[in-house]
Structures are given as structure tokens and as C-alpha cells.
Design a protein around this motif. Structure first.
Motif, PDB file in Angstrom:
ATOM      1  N   GLN A  63      74.288  86.642 -10.642  1.00 41.21           N
ATOM      2  CA  GLN A  63      74.521  85.479 -11.195  1.00 41.21           C
ATOM      3  C   GLN A  63      74.080  84.246 -10.753  1.00 41.21           C
ATOM      4  OE1 GLN A  63      79.167  85.593 -10.173  1.00 41.21           O
ATOM      5  NE2 GLN A  63      79.459  85.858 -12.441  1.00 41.21           N
ATOM      6  N   GLU A  64      72.843  84.031 -11.328  1.00 45.49           N
ATOM      7  CA  GLU A  64      72.009  82.897 -11.140  1.00 45.49           C
ATOM      8  C   GLU A  64      71.115  82.353 -12.210  1.00 45.49           C
ATOM      9  OE1 GLU A  64      68.335  83.783 -11.016  1.00 45.49           O
ATOM     10  OE2 GLU A  64      68.997  85.511 -12.006  1.00 45.49           O
ATOM     11  N   CYS A  65      70.628  81.262 -12.047  1.00 44.34           N
ATOM     12  CA  CYS A  65      69.906  80.730 -13.258  1.00 44.34           C
ATOM     13  C   CYS A  65      68.402  81.015 -13.045  1.00 44.34           C
ATOM     14  CB  CYS A  65      70.318  79.167 -13.047  1.00 44.34           C
ATOM     15  SG  CYS A  65      69.321  78.111 -11.657  1.00 44.34           S
ATOM     16  N   THR A  66      68.091  81.585 -11.948  1.00 43.33           N
ATOM     17  CA  THR A  66      66.722  81.848 -11.798  1.00 43.33           C
ATOM     18  C   THR A  66      65.860  80.416 -11.253  1.00 43.33           C
ATOM     19  OG1 THR A  66      66.514  83.234 -13.362  1.00 43.33           O
ATOM     20  CG2 THR A  66      64.530  82.706 -12.525  1.00 43.33           C
ATOM     21  N   SER A 126      75.381  84.591  -7.269  1.00 43.35           N
ATOM     22  CA  SER A 126      76.498  85.231  -6.645  1.00 43.35           C
ATOM     23  C   SER A 126      76.948  86.701  -7.146  1.00 43.35           C
ATOM     24  CB  SER A 126      77.727  84.199  -7.092  1.00 43.35           C
ATOM     25  OG  SER A 126      77.887  84.093  -8.388  1.00 43.35           O
ATOM     26  N   VAL A 127      77.970  87.286  -6.698  1.00 43.63           N
ATOM     27  CA  VAL A 127      78.275  88.657  -7.243  1.00 43.63           C
ATOM     28  C   VAL A 127      79.621  88.601  -7.819  1.00 43.63           C
ATOM     29  CG1 VAL A 127      78.521  90.982  -6.452  1.00 43.63           C
ATOM     30  CG2 VAL A 127      76.770  89.596  -5.168  1.00 43.63           C
ATOM     31  N   PRO A 128      79.689  88.921  -9.037  1.00 40.72           N
ATOM     32  CA  PRO A 128      81.293  88.905  -9.591  1.00 40.72           C
ATOM     33  C   PRO A 128      81.961  90.220  -9.078  1.00 40.72           C
ATOM     34  CG  PRO A 128      79.643  89.544 -11.153  1.00 40.72           C
ATOM     35  CD  PRO A 128      78.838  89.186  -9.955  1.00 40.72           C
ATOM     36  N   GLY A 167      78.520  81.336  -3.193  1.00 41.29           N
ATOM     37  CA  GLY A 167      79.315  81.259  -4.507  1.00 41.29           C
ATOM     38  C   GLY A 167      78.693  80.349  -5.692  1.00 41.29           C
ATOM     39  N   GLY A 168      78.514  79.204  -5.112  1.00 44.02           N
ATOM     40  CA  GLY A 168      77.509  78.407  -6.265  1.00 44.02           C
ATOM     41  C   GLY A 168      78.416  77.979  -7.219  1.00 44.02           C
ATOM     42  N   LEU A 169      77.877  77.695  -8.492  1.00 41.21           N
ATOM     43  CA  LEU A 169      78.511  77.347  -9.722  1.00 41.21           C
ATOM     44  C   LEU A 169      79.361  78.473 -10.220  1.00 41.21           C
ATOM     45  CD1 LEU A 169      78.943  75.298 -11.862  1.00 41.21           C
ATOM     46  CD2 LEU A 169      76.817  76.294 -13.082  1.00 41.21           C
ATOM     47  N   PRO A 170      79.012  79.648 -10.192  1.00 41.05           N
ATOM     48  CA  PRO A 170      80.010  80.794 -10.537  1.00 41.05           C
ATOM     49  C   PRO A 170      81.245  80.856  -9.913  1.00 41.05           C
ATOM     50  CG  PRO A 170      77.686  81.606 -10.536  1.00 41.05           C
ATOM     51  CD  PRO A 170      77.775  80.270  -9.811  1.00 41.05           C
ATOM     52  N   TYR A 171      81.256  80.322  -8.518  1.00 38.45           N
ATOM     53  CA  TYR A 171      82.242  80.507  -7.566  1.00 38.45           C
ATOM     54  C   TYR A 171      83.234  79.039  -7.983  1.00 38.45           C
ATOM     55  CZ  TYR A 171      84.801  80.688  -2.968  1.00 38.45           C
ATOM     56  OH  TYR A 171      85.515  80.647  -1.901  1.00 38.45           O
ATOM     57  N   ALA A 172      82.803  78.184  -8.562  1.00 37.65           N
ATOM     58  CA  ALA A 172      83.468  76.969  -8.751  1.00 37.65           C
ATOM     59  C   ALA A 172      84.777  77.158  -9.694  1.00 37.65           C
ATOM     60  CB  ALA A 172      82.793  75.788  -9.461  1.00 37.65           C
ATOM     61  N   SER A 173      85.751  76.384  -9.295  1.00 33.75           N
ATOM     62  CA  SER A 173      87.158  76.526 -10.081  1.00 33.75           C
ATOM     63  C   SER A 173      86.987  76.686 -11.647  1.00 33.75           C
ATOM     64  CB  SER A 173      88.002  75.246  -9.777  1.00 33.75           C
ATOM     65  OG  SER A 173      89.196  75.507 -10.367  1.00 33.75           O
ATOM     66  N   PRO A 174      87.379  77.363 -12.301  1.00 35.82           N
ATOM     67  CA  PRO A 174      88.528  78.366 -11.958  1.00 35.82           C
ATOM     68  C   PRO A 174      88.044  79.621 -11.856  1.00 35.82           C
ATOM     69  CG  PRO A 174      88.324  78.396 -14.361  1.00 35.82           C
ATOM     70  CD  PRO A 174      87.524  77.416 -13.944  1.00 35.82           C
ATOM     71  N   ASN A 175      86.582  79.707 -11.545  1.00 31.93           N
ATOM     72  CA  ASN A 175      85.936  81.070 -11.130  1.00 31.93           C
ATOM     73  C   ASN A 175      86.378  82.356 -11.978  1.00 31.93           C
ATOM     74  OD1 ASN A 175      84.501  83.175  -9.860  1.00 31.93           O
ATOM     75  ND2 ASN A 175      85.235  82.806  -7.853  1.00 31.93           N
ATOM     76  N   PRO A 302      78.949  74.574   1.143  1.00 34.49           N
ATOM     77  CA  PRO A 302      80.076  75.329   0.428  1.00 34.49           C
ATOM     78  C   PRO A 302      80.854  74.325  -0.645  1.00 34.49           C
ATOM     79  CG  PRO A 302      80.092  75.856   2.835  1.00 34.49           C
ATOM     80  CD  PRO A 302      79.221  74.473   2.763  1.00 34.49           C
ATOM     81  N   ASN A 303      81.206  74.896  -1.813  1.00 37.57           N
ATOM     82  CA  ASN A 303      81.990  74.336  -2.753  1.00 37.57           C
ATOM     83  C   ASN A 303      81.609  72.921  -3.154  1.00 37.57           C
ATOM     84  OD1 ASN A 303      84.204  76.596  -2.164  1.00 37.57           O
ATOM     85  ND2 ASN A 303      84.444  75.478  -0.376  1.00 37.57           N
ATOM     86  N   PHE A 304      80.322  72.731  -3.134  1.00 37.13           N
ATOM     87  CA  PHE A 304      79.816  71.338  -3.621  1.00 37.13           C
ATOM     88  C   PHE A 304      80.453  71.005  -4.903  1.00 37.13           C
ATOM     89  CE2 PHE A 304      76.249  71.206  -6.224  1.00 37.13           C
ATOM     90  CZ  PHE A 304      75.576  72.508  -6.244  1.00 37.13           C
ATOM     91  N   TRP A 305      80.337  72.059  -5.850  1.00 33.63           N
ATOM     92  CA  TRP A 305      81.019  71.672  -7.264  1.00 33.63           C
ATOM     93  C   TRP A 305      82.388  71.277  -7.323  1.00 33.63           C
ATOM     94  CZ3 TRP A 305      77.423  71.561 -11.013  1.00 33.63           C
ATOM     95  CH2 TRP A 305      76.149  72.212 -10.928  1.00 33.63           C
TER      96      TRP A 305
END
Lengths: 361, 178
Positions: A63-66, A126-128, A167-175, A302-305
Motif C-alpha cells: 500500500q504505497e504511492c511509489t 503498509s500491509v492491510p 503504517g503511514g497514510l493508510p494507517y491513519a485514522s480511521p484505517n 510514527p502517526n504523523f498524519w
């Protein structure tokens, strides 16, 4: 991508491709200097690598933007950093490789089999994990399955970028996809995190080179190489003297902004962020976000978003005693502030409460 | 007392000479003096044992003034070697024998003259190297053997292509002396 020849050393490969011993020595010397290793380390790296077979690298993208791969593979101008692709044998990368479909997957399986126990797995994204991990699939397998199976015979795993590291952006709330960082799924292999959105190319290259020659570098509590992530952005920022003098830009187009004053009040997260942006910078040392007029987003943390708005100042309560005591950080501060101690109180300069008072530096 | 006051590290430029006030008043105090002492120690070691040494300048907390003072103090020697290694590498001999200033640049299309005149490019690594010759200039044994093999091949090919000197009109030596 070049097929790895089992008998060919890195030196053989470089010679066959017209890359001189001196060019490679220069590449290793620059990277050793970036990592603040002793001057002799570059020569030692070059000599060791030239004798070694090209290490097999399997690059997995989830799960990345390249952006991370773009940071590594595109350079503003041709640079010595591109030589990393001649050192490693990039045996699988579904973004860069010409092969597709079954042939591509076969390349990955062959690389694993031929180099079992010795290959390096680089992961970006990240990995869903929600709903069985169906939110990222390739070749009929989920990202989680591909990661687990590929890492089994790896010597080490390098998580490139904040998505893979934290986790980056995909990990951001609400994930919604149940995204997790690579390290939460791997417990039996060494994992090196190289966060950043994206990371600086030289940071990726330097860390890989260090691992291939000197082993795993010193890591901090977040698994990040301390050579690149041991310094706080705020302590290395060239605008730091303005912070110390209480000179802050209030908007992006006011006099303070035009004069290059501190961006703290515009939401700069420099005081909470550890990265090499202020020293190594981007695009061949051209600039970094603060120098371009925008506050640090804290993208290597971590969790910067989810740490509040990018444009809201850090609450004063988050300045702990530990953060206030800087390590001797005058290097790079060209204005020569001379103080390595973080100011305990943020001095707010309000034009309507206090007449402007110019302090000489 | 602030750390900067306890450990004097700063050296200011003298406004009239443009040199560090430390230099103007006899080297003074601070980081510049420490670096120069280190270079002197390295030179002594080179002279007595042949051991080569390096100082990584980009990892030292030098201000731009101290950097300029160091360059001025070490001066320029006779030799200046440019290497094209995926970007320029400059090996500049200083006025102190066996003390070299080595700068590595990325390939930004900037040439040596532009770098010297305008500081257009920023070095990505910079060293002071105390050695008879910077190590990047030296050859390894296998390179010498490869080079010799290549040269011998060229000589062999040149020997096979020589015209037959016994044929009339083919004697170059005779025609040269006519």
C-alpha cells in the motif's frame, strides 16, 4: 533487470559495465561520509564489496504511492548514488521490472531459492490486514501472504518509507483497510526502518550499503539508523536562531516569511522530528521543506498524519525536558547562534504588545 | 554559562585582512587551531611511519568563516588533479607538502572552472588527506597487470601491422633522410 550471474562479483559486474574502481570508491566514500563513518570506512566498503557476489534484493511494494521508489531511482541529475543499482542484483521489483505475470513471480521465487538465507527484502508500503488482507493483492495472493512467504529466507528486511515503517497514510485514522507496518508482522528477522514521506535517496542508499558491508547499523527505538535519524530537525535547522530570538512568521506571505523567520507558529513539527533533511537535504543538497518556506510535517515519525493539523503549532506541553536539551547541535547553523540548549519557553513576539527590538547576532 | 562560552569554538574574520582574527593574531583559539594541530600530527606520522590519514571536513562543526580561514591558511600548491567519476572529483595540493584537499561532486554538469570561480556546485564529500598522493589516485596491483596486458596487446597488433621494410619504397628510414 540484469540476471544475476552466480560467479560474478560486484567488482566483475562493475568492470564489465565500464564503472571504474575509482568511481565505485568515490560512491562508497561519499556514503561513508554521509553516515559520519571514519574516513577509512569508504575504502574498506569499496574493497569488501568488490570482492563479494552481488547481493540479491527482492523489492516488494504494497500500500504505497511509489514515492519511495521514485526517491531512490530518480535523481535530479545523474549522481553517484545511482551506482547502488549496480551493486545490488535487483531480482524482483514489480514496478521496475520488464517481466509481468507468471514470469515476474517466477523471478521472485527463483531469486529466493538461489539465495536462500542471504537475500535482502526491501518493502515499501503498509500491509492491510482487515478482511483477510484483500485490500492489496497481487498474483492471487494478499500482501500479507507475499510478505510472510518472501521474508522466510531473507537475511534482513528493510522497510523503506513511513508507510512500511509505521503504517503511514493508510494507517491513519480511521484505517479502513487495517493497515499495519512491516515490523508488526515480522518478529524473526532483523527489520531496519527508513521512514520519510519519502525518505531521502542518500539515506536509503547509505543504509543499504552499510548493511551490505558492515552489518546492521545502530538503530534507535523506532528501528531507524541513528546515523540519519539521530538528529532533531529543530536542532539542525538553519532558521533556529530566529526561533531563539522569538522571530516567527505568522502567515506564509508576511514579512517574517519573506525574511526566512522560524515557521514554528505555522505548524512546523521540526522540534518533534528526527531526520536528515536539514543536513543532507533533497535533490543533490538543493533544499528541504523549511528552506523552501514550509514547516516540517514530521513525516519520519510514527502517526504523523494523526498528530493534529499540519498548520497548528505544537502545543507547548509537548516540549519535554528531554527534547529541550539538545546534543551539541551548532553544526550547520551558519548564523552561529552558539547555543545548543533548546529554549525552555517559546517567546512569542507580538507586534501589538511589544515594540520590535532587533537583536544583533 | 552557555556551552559556547565554556568551549571556545568560534573564530571570526578580521575585517581588514579577511583572514581569521585567529590567523591575524597568531592562530588564536578554537576549532581551527585544533584542526591544524591534527594535520601537523598526521604529517609527523606520515614522515615517520608512512601512515596516511584523512579528515572528513563535512562532519566537522566548522562555520563558513573557519572553513574559509582553513582554505586560506593551507593555501594552494602546484598540483591540481581533476577526475571524472560520475561527477567531478578535485584533488588539490595545498601549499603544505603532502596535505591535499579532496572534493567530490555529483554530476551536475558543472565543470572545474565554474566550481573554482563561482562555487556553483556543492561538494557532497570533502576531505583533507595527508599522504604523498590521495588514495583515490593510486592503482591496485591487478589494475597494473590489466593495463600491461592491454598495452602488450596493442604492441602486438602494431607489430603485426608493420609494413615489410625489405620492399623498395617501404623503407621509411631511407625516405626520411633524403
Amino acid at each position: 533487470m540484469n540476471k544475476r550471474k552466480s560467479q560474478m562479483t560486484v567488482g566483475d559486474f562493475l568492470d564489465a559495465h565500464g564503472i571504474s574502481r575509482r568511481s565505485f570508491l568515490k560512491f562508497c566514500t561519499i556514503n561513508a561520509s554521509l553516515m559520519a563513518l571514519p574516513p577509512w570506512a569508504g575504502q574498506a566498503m569499496a574493497e569488501q564489496l568488490r570482492q563479494a557476489p552481488r547481493p540479491s534484493v527482492i523489492y516488494l511494494s504494497f500500500q504505497e504511492c511509489t514515492g519511495c521508489l521514485e526517491s531512490l531511482s530518480r535523481s535530479f541529475s545523474p549522481s553517484v548514488e545511482n551506482l547502488i543499482f549496480d551493486v545490488i542484483s535487483l531480482d524482483y521489483d514489480d514496478t521496475l521490472m520488464a517481466a509481468a505475470g507468471h514470469q515476474a513471480e517466477q523471478a521472485r521465487e527463483n531469486a529466493m531459492k538461489e539465495n536462500w538465507g542471504k537475500y535482502v527484502v526491501i518493502v515499501d508500503g503498509s500491509v492491510p490486514t482487515a478482511d483477510g488482507g484483500v485490500y492489496c493483492t497481487a498474483a492471487g495472493k494478499t500482501a500479507q501472504q507475499i510478505l510472510t512467504e518472501t521474508v522466510e529466507g531473507a537475511a534482513a528486511v528493510v522497510a523503506v518509507g513511513t508507510c512500511a515503517s509505521f503504517g503511514g497514510l493508510p494507517y491513519a485514522s480511521p484505517n479502513p483497510t487495517g493497515a499495519v507496518p512491516v515490523s508488526s508482522l515480522i518478529s524473526d528477522k532483523p527489520v531496519i526502518n527508513i521512514p520519510g514521506c519519502p525518505p531521502i535517496a542518500e539515506v536509503i542508499t547509505g543504509t543499504l550499503l552499510h548493511f551490505l558491508t558492515l552489518g546492521i547499523p545502530d538503530l534507535d527505538e523506532h528501528g531507524r539508523p541513528t546515523a540519519f535519524y539521530g538528529n532533531n530537525i529543530h536542532d539542525r535547522c538553519y532558521r533556529r536562531p530566529f526561533y531563539d530570538q522569538g522571530k516567527f512568521a505568522k502567515t506564509f506571505d508576511d514579512e517574517g516569511a519573506r525574511n526566512g523567520w522560524c515557521l514554528y507558529e505555522l505548524g512546523c513539527k521540526g522540534p518533534l522530528t528526527y531526520n536528515a533533511c536539514a543536513t543532507i537535504k533533497w535533490n543533490d543538497g538543493t533544499s528541504f521543506p523549511i528552506e523552501s518556506g514550509h514547516g516540517c510535517l514530521g513525516c519520519s515519525e510514527p502517526n504523523f498524519w494523526d498528530k493534529g493539523g499540519f498548520y497548528l503549532p505544537i502545543p507547548e506541553s509537548t516540549f519535554t525536558d528531554t527534547q529541550k536539551i539538545a546534543a551539541a547541535a551548532v553544526a550547520g547553523v551558519a548564523l552561529g547562534a552558539g547555543s545548543a540548549v533548546l529554549s525552555r519557553l517559546r517567546r512569542r513576539k507580538k507586534l501589538d504588545e511589544q515594540p520590535a527590538k532587533e537583536e544583533t547576532s | 554559562m552557555a556551552m559556547g562560552e565554556q568551549i571556545p569554538l568560534r573564530d571570526e574574520l578580521d575585517s581588514s585582512s579577511g583572514l581569521s582574527t585567529g590567523l591575524a593574531s597568531g592562530l588564536g583559539k578554537g576549532g581551527l587551531k585544533a584542526i591544524l594541530f591534527e594535520i601537523a600530527t598526521m604529517l609527523q606520522r606520515l614522515a615517520s611511519t608512512g601512515e596516511v590519514s584523512q579528515i572528513d571536513l563535512l562532519n566537522l562543526p566548522l562555520t563558513s568563516k573557519e572553513y574559509a580561514s582553513l582554505k586560506t591558511l593551507l593555501g594552494d600548491g602546484e598540483a591540481r588533479i581533476e577526475l571524472k567519476l560520475g561527477g567531478l572529483t578535485l584533488c588539490r595540493e595545498t601549499a603544505v607538502p603532502a596535505v591535499w584537499w579532496v572534493e567530490h561532486f555529483n554530476d551536475t554538469g558543472t565543470n572545474a572552472e565554474t566550481i573554482a570561480e563561482t562555487n556553483a556546485a556543492k561538494a557532497v564529500a570533502e576531505f583533507i588527506e595527508v599522504a604523498e598522493v590521495p588514495h583515490i589516485l593510486k592503482y591496485e596491483a591487478d589494475e597494473l597487470q590489466l593495463g600491461l596486458a592491454r598495452l602488450n596487446r596493442k604492441l602486438e597488433m602494431a607489430g603485426n601491422n608493420q609494413p615489410d621494410n625489405n620492399q623498395p619504397g617501404n623503407n621509411q628510414e631511407e625516405s626520411d633522410h633524403e
